[in-house]
Design a protein around this motif. Structure first.
Motif, PDB file in Angstrom:
ATOM      1  N   THR A   1      -4.659  -3.573   1.116  1.00  0.00           N
ATOM      2  CA  THR A   1      -5.962  -3.020   0.725  1.00  0.00           C
ATOM      3  C   THR A   1      -6.552  -3.659  -0.529  1.00  0.00           C
ATOM      4  O   THR A   1      -7.752  -3.929  -0.591  1.00  0.00           O
TER       5      THR A   1
ATOM      6  N   PHE B   1     -11.534   0.257  -6.971  1.00  0.00           N
ATOM      7  CA  PHE B   1     -10.447   1.042  -6.383  1.00  0.00           C
ATOM      8  C   PHE B   1     -10.023   2.134  -7.347  1.00  0.00           C
ATOM      9  O   PHE B   1      -9.859   1.876  -8.542  1.00  0.00           O
TER      10      PHE B   1
ATOM     11  N   ASP C   1       0.803  -1.226   0.000  1.00  0.00           N
ATOM     12  CA  ASP C   1       0.000   0.000   0.000  1.00  0.00           C
ATOM     13  C   ASP C   1       0.837   1.277   0.000  1.00  0.00           C
ATOM     14  O   ASP C   1       0.485   2.260  -0.658  1.00  0.00           O
TER      15      ASP C   1
ATOM     16  N   ALA D   1      -4.988   4.536   2.584  1.00  0.00           N
ATOM     17  CA  ALA D   1      -5.301   3.295   1.875  1.00  0.00           C
ATOM     18  C   ALA D   1      -6.807   3.055   1.800  1.00  0.00           C
ATOM     19  O   ALA D   1      -7.341   2.676   0.748  1.00  0.00           O
ATOM     20  N   ALA D   2      -7.501   3.321   2.902  1.00  0.00           N
ATOM     21  CA  ALA D   2      -8.947   3.071   2.924  1.00  0.00           C
ATOM     22  C   ALA D   2      -9.655   3.966   1.903  1.00  0.00           C
ATOM     23  O   ALA D   2     -10.667   3.572   1.309  1.00  0.00           O
TER      24      ALA D   2
ATOM     25  N   GLU E   1     -10.724   2.912  -1.947  1.00  0.00           N
ATOM     26  CA  GLU E   1     -11.892   2.145  -2.389  1.00  0.00           C
ATOM     27  C   GLU E   1     -13.127   3.033  -2.480  1.00  0.00           C
ATOM     28  O   GLU E   1     -13.393   3.857  -1.612  1.00  0.00           O
TER      29      GLU E   1
END
Lengths: 429, 429
Positions: free
Chosen positions: A201, A184, A45, A62-63, A66
């Motif tokens: 991720t 993503f 990531d 990273a979250a 998405e």
């Protein structure tokens, strides 16, 4: 544009220059992409976020990579109802066509003592690459995701670069309608690497399909073997075969629908009727001025547009089989009469009312097609690309007795006696 | 050999070391192979003859590269009648299995105004690479040529290196029986290059299949896109799943039949019954001493042999699906009960009387199988590898009227208005 006679001296050399217009990725691109892949593979990531910041000007954790359910809902609400209906129709028609490609697992019970067969199993996870930025191709989402969905793939993961964080609502809507499971906002070689090796991720997938620029294409080629990939696509092309029948206005429009894609696209007409060819040439010039993408289409037509006069229809067909076009229009009176003679083509558009654009969007067949002559050996993207097969073999003791000696004989010819022993030990009294 | 418990600490890391044993081709090999390909591409036969002289110690002119009908006759006469019968049986059974994979061209006439379908066409020419030198694998010839023949390929061209000019009669006999059209005594990257680009003597083909050393594998990977290739194969492996039933002597023999292939081969047993595992371990040691290829098999078994004790059969199956073995033996009481649970495997050998060797030679299914976990997405070599498909699309004017507006809408979403125009111009009153 070149207006050529197939029988003139030097024809082949002139045409070969068109065929060879595709860019080769070259060592420099490969070095860059190898570096990105190694980096994402080792740092996960962290590397992915760095490249996304650098290439897509998108800073997030990273979250944040998405797409959320709320974003999907918002996108769906933004799409005009009639556009949504058109996308739905495309999804339905493409699904209906691809349903017919599904193969069943089977066993043969012809012999009482040896049973053989084939188990067909959907891939567990696939990654779909969708270009972003200036371009926006909801049809690409449909054409990649729907066959995967029809095949029964467990999880469909889509990646699409979102320069500055912006996502196209039509692309998200198409993803929703096509059954994509997760999206993503990443792109480039780093997205391909993340899908191939997985990060904390982004899930590791079994196969990656979908079009992209030279970095994406090179990355796909380099991770091939680690994961499956679809075909390696070059610039797009159309060949129209004409027998003098039909309307030059329509043929010109079809040639231009290919030319507007990009400057490397190639549009070719081969006709046995010189005056038809001349009319098409004039029509292309006239219609070019009316296009929103005139500059791109003109560049493509000037560089890689060709009108060829052939002696007769047979000569045109032989030419077509030699170059194995991605898109082949049979703009002739009786297209079904000559269908059996077509041996190399990605998709065949039959008759005067089947423009390539119909197949691009919603006729049903896939628009991901082999380019640059590779229709000699590659096939359109299909349900087959999203399943794999396992052979099934079952011998009874009697079956092994029946053919055991022959197995032992062949193993001896190959000098592999442990092979033979695995049979003879079982048959020892 | 390692004797591991699947639940012990560090199990996964230990097993991963086995999975990652395959050699990567590396940049040096790639540079050498790139040079050979470029040379054969530009200098044709001249380069091919030079490399053949240098690597295979075979000096001849271009015409001398091709095996003559007299050589075929001589080879056929040299083969023992019972061996010939065994090879014939293999060809027949493999052909019968692959016949069942043949797909038909189809059209859908569900709609009165839009017809879609798929044309299936055999490849025109394919190249089959067969290893030569010390190794002699007539079964490789059968497994590559027969599916091509069944598919209806126009010309099957085989290449096999003949160090010092010597050809193995069993390989030639297998070629004859399998329907190979032409055989050239060339090998290595230069043979792959000759098939991909053609020379004055060697025909250019559409696809190259068959196993080879690291130079051959690298050459195939590098010409991929110019021609089709089959899967990229790494070292071979077998996984045996056992439930405590069956005979440890047989399982040991099967593990060794894999181990004798080469030192990089890997043989793994996973059983829920520790004492069965211990018996197999002892049996392998005992049987090793009796093998003609003891040294190779021992090296393979010592380096990459593993016996794993699992908690139960479900755990063994989950493990198998995770590693996606090339060869999977279900050495269990009721193999058909667990078949649906197997999601990743090249070939599945069912029950106690189906040794891998049976599938290697003549059960019917192909022995060219995905290795190194690639059964997650690759399938066994099949008739599908020797055909390509073309989409068929036919609209009547009424069909185009019915869905034309939707096509125009999607083209607008994508900013490709020439696409929409090719439809609307046809529908203008």
């Amino acid at each position: 544009m070149q207006f050529l006679d197939i029988r003139e001296a030097g024809f082949q050399a002139k045409f070969d220059a068109i065929v060879e217009r595709g860019e080769e990725s070259g060592r420099e691109v490969e070095e860059v992409v190898l570096g990105i892949i190694a980096d994402v593979r080792s740092r996960g990531d962290e590397a992915l976020l760095e490249y996304t910041r650098r290439f897509d000007m998108l800073s997030c954790d990273a979250a944040g990579l998405e797409v959320t359910p709320e974003e999907f809902d918002k996108a769906m609400a933004q799409v005009e109802p009639k556009d949504l209906a058109a996308l739905k129709l495309a999804v339905e028609r493409v699904a209906r066509f691809h349903e017919k490609q599904k193969q069943q697992s089977w066993i043969s019970t012809e012999e009482s003592d040896i049973m053989v067969g084939q188990k067909v199993t959907p891939l567990a996870k696939v990654g779909i690459y969708v270009p972003g930025g200036k371009a926006c191709y909801p049809s690409s989402v449909v054409m990649n995701a729907v066959p995967a969905k029809v095949a029964g793939v467990g999880e469909i993961v889509m990646v699409v670069p979102a320069p500055g964080g912006e996502m196209n609502p039509h692309v998200l809507a198409a993803a929703k309608l096509s059954g994509v499971d997760r999206v993503f906002r990443i792109g480039g070689a780093q997205a391909v690497a993340a899908l191939a090796y997985g990060t904390a991720t982004v899930p590791k997938v079994d196969k990656i399909t979908g079009p992209g620029n030279i970095y994406v294409a090179t990355a796909k080629k380099l991770v091939f073997g680690q994961v499956g990939i679809d075909m390696i696509a070059g610039p797009s092309e159309i060949l129209v075969i004409n027998d003098g029948s039909g309307n030059p206005v329509h043929v010109a429009a079809d040639l231009l629908s290919q030319a507007e894609h990009d400057e490397l696209a190639s549009s070719v007409l081969i006709t046995a009727d010189r005056s038809f060819g001349e009319k098409v040439a004039n029509e292309v010039e006239r219609q070019l001025k009316e296009l929103s993408r005139e500059a791109i289409a003109r560049k493509s037509w000037e560089s890689f547009g060709v009108i060829i006069v052939a002696g007769d229809l047979d000569e045109a067909i032989a030419f077509s089989n030699r170059i194995a076009p991605e898109h082949l229009e049979l703009a002739v009176e009786n297209p079904f009469e000559i269908l059996p003679l077509i041996t190399n083509a990605g998709a065949i558009f039959m008759g005067h009312y089947t423009p390539e654009a119909a197949g691009d969007y919603l006729a049903g067949p896939n628009h991901t097609l082999p380019t640059g002559g590779t229709a000699r050996f590659f096939s359109p993207l299909s349900v087959d690309d999203f399943v794999k097969k396992s052979s099934i073999i079952h011998f009874t003791r009697g079956g092994l007795e029946r053919v055991g000696e022959d197995i032992v004989r062949i193993s001896r010819l190959e000098g592999l006696d442990a092979h033979g022993r695995s049979v003879s030990l079982r048959l020892k009294k």
